[in-house]
Design an enzyme around this catalytic site. Structure first.
Site, PDB file in Angstrom:
ATOM      1  N   SER A  20       0.856  -1.192   0.000  1.00 51.91           N
ATOM      2  CA  SER A  20       0.000   0.000   0.000  1.00 51.91           C
ATOM      3  C   SER A  20       0.886   1.234   0.000  1.00 51.91           C
ATOM      4  O   SER A  20       1.653   1.454   0.946  1.00 51.91           O
ATOM      5  CB  SER A  20      -0.887   0.008   1.244  1.00 51.91           C
ATOM      6  N   HIS A  29      -1.224  -1.296  -4.282  1.00 50.58           N
ATOM      7  CA  HIS A  29      -2.490  -1.010  -3.591  1.00 50.58           C
ATOM      8  C   HIS A  29      -2.588   0.493  -3.360  1.00 50.58           C
ATOM      9  O   HIS A  29      -1.687   1.108  -2.785  1.00 50.58           O
ATOM     10  CB  HIS A  29      -2.535  -1.786  -2.274  1.00 50.58           C
ATOM     11  N   ASP A  61      -4.787   3.510  -1.872  1.00 48.66           N
ATOM     12  CA  ASP A  61      -5.838   3.816  -0.894  1.00 48.66           C
ATOM     13  C   ASP A  61      -6.398   5.218  -1.096  1.00 48.66           C
ATOM     14  O   ASP A  61      -5.690   6.211  -0.948  1.00 48.66           O
ATOM     15  CB  ASP A  61      -5.263   3.717   0.519  1.00 48.66           C
ATOM     16  N   HIS A 120      -8.475   1.010  -3.858  1.00 53.70           N
ATOM     17  CA  HIS A 120      -9.360   0.740  -2.721  1.00 53.70           C
ATOM     18  C   HIS A 120     -10.066   2.047  -2.374  1.00 53.70           C
ATOM     19  O   HIS A 120      -9.463   2.945  -1.782  1.00 53.70           O
ATOM     20  CB  HIS A 120      -8.503   0.211  -1.553  1.00 53.70           C
ATOM     21  N   MET A 168     -11.119  -6.335   5.460  1.00 52.70           N
ATOM     22  CA  MET A 168     -10.343  -5.387   6.268  1.00 52.70           C
ATOM     23  C   MET A 168     -10.029  -6.026   7.618  1.00 52.70           C
ATOM     24  O   MET A 168     -10.929  -6.491   8.324  1.00 52.70           O
ATOM     25  CB  MET A 168     -11.141  -4.096   6.524  1.00 52.70           C
ATOM     26  N   GLY A 176      -8.878   3.795   7.324  1.00 49.87           N
ATOM     27  CA  GLY A 176      -8.582   5.218   7.535  1.00 49.87           C
ATOM     28  C   GLY A 176      -7.111   5.517   7.744  1.00 49.87           C
ATOM     29  O   GLY A 176      -6.656   6.609   7.417  1.00 49.87           O
ATOM     30  N   GLY A 187      -2.862   3.770   8.046  1.00 47.39           N
ATOM     31  CA  GLY A 187      -1.898   2.684   8.030  1.00 47.39           C
ATOM     32  C   GLY A 187      -1.363   2.451   9.439  1.00 47.39           C
ATOM     33  O   GLY A 187      -1.641   3.228  10.360  1.00 47.39           O
ATOM     34  N   ASP A 227      -6.361  -6.697   4.179  1.00 49.82           N
ATOM     35  CA  ASP A 227      -5.809  -5.340   4.249  1.00 49.82           C
ATOM     36  C   ASP A 227      -5.808  -4.856   5.700  1.00 49.82           C
ATOM     37  O   ASP A 227      -6.870  -4.687   6.291  1.00 49.82           O
ATOM     38  CB  ASP A 227      -6.661  -4.410   3.367  1.00 49.82           C
TER      39      ASP A 227
END
Ligand code: DX5
Ligand code: ZN
Length: 227
Positions: free
Chosen positions: A7, A32, A34, A65, A136, A141, A143, A174
């Protein structure tokens, strides 16, 4: 068959292009991406402009995502920006079936994302339209949060639903994935692993090979899983 999807949320945004190139050169499979809107989730990140900017830098799939509400308006923009996979949270769409169709009409693979408190029953009538299920293992919201172990049960249930469907559907996790838990996550049926802070937190900022050892370590753990 296992795919590692770093990510870029935890990448150095001042060097984002290099961060994408280096992590793929180190053996990662998917980027990934976000997207947070300060509405559906309490954070604000990146959008289609940034997706277009990184698109020419890699052949790897870009896995968008969406943590945004509403979702439909922004989907064609991400498709044009070169996204390969677009996933969204069912709570953020007024019409889940319509949103899945919209993603596919725009030439992308479509995914549904399940928060820790969201039931898998949202899959019941749309399995034929789904290419990816994203579980999830943290609340979305940010990392760097801790893996919520109940996600393993959800992965097992989702794997069963995929097997029953007979369709080729990716099962992705994730949140809070690292070398100490990736093997048990794989054993629960997961095939695609997002890792933000575990990957981008590794090594010295100046070393272009800084991600080689963390990607190799994640793969070494995956190699221990018997199928
Ligand atoms: C959280 C994001 C994740 C996040 C994962 O809302 O969806 O993709 O970047 O980061 P880590 O791996 O640090 O939990
Ligand atoms: Zn994510």
């Amino acid at each position: 068959m296992y795919k590692i999807a770093p990510s870029i949320l935890s990448a150095n945004f001042a060097k984002l292009g290099e961060e994408v190139i280096n992590v793929i050169a180190s053996g990662a499979d998917i980027i990934h991406f976000d997207v947070m809107d300060n509405h559906y989730v309490p954070n604000l990140t990146i959008g289609p402009l940034v997706c277009s900017a990184i698109r020419p830098l890699t052949q790897a799939e870009i896995d968008v995502h969406l943590m945004v509400k509403p979702v439909d308006r922004i989907i064609p923009d991400f498709a044009k920006a070169g996204a390969n996979i677009i996933s969204f949270h069912p709570e953020a769409s007024e019409h889940i079936d319509r949103t899945l169709s919209l993603i596919k009409e725009n030439g992308c693979k479509a995914g549904l994302v399940f928060n820790p408190g969201t039931p898998l029953s949202y899959l019941d009538h749309v399995m034929d339209k789904i290419d990816l299920i994203l579980i999830m293992s943290v609340n979305p919201g940010f990392g760097g949060q801790k893996f919520i172990p109940d996600a393993l049960n959800k992965l097992r249930t989702a794997r069963q639903k995929i097997n029953e469907s007979g369709r080729d559907i990716m099962l992705e996790i994730d949140g809070g994935v690292n070398t100490s838990n990736i093997a048990e996550i794989a054993a629960a049926g997961c095939d695609t692993f997002v890792a933000g802070s575990a990957v981008y937190g590794a090594g010295k900022d100046t070393d272009p090979h800084r991600y080689d050892s963390i990607i190799a370590a994640l793969r070494a753990e995956l190699a221990k899983v018997s199928k």
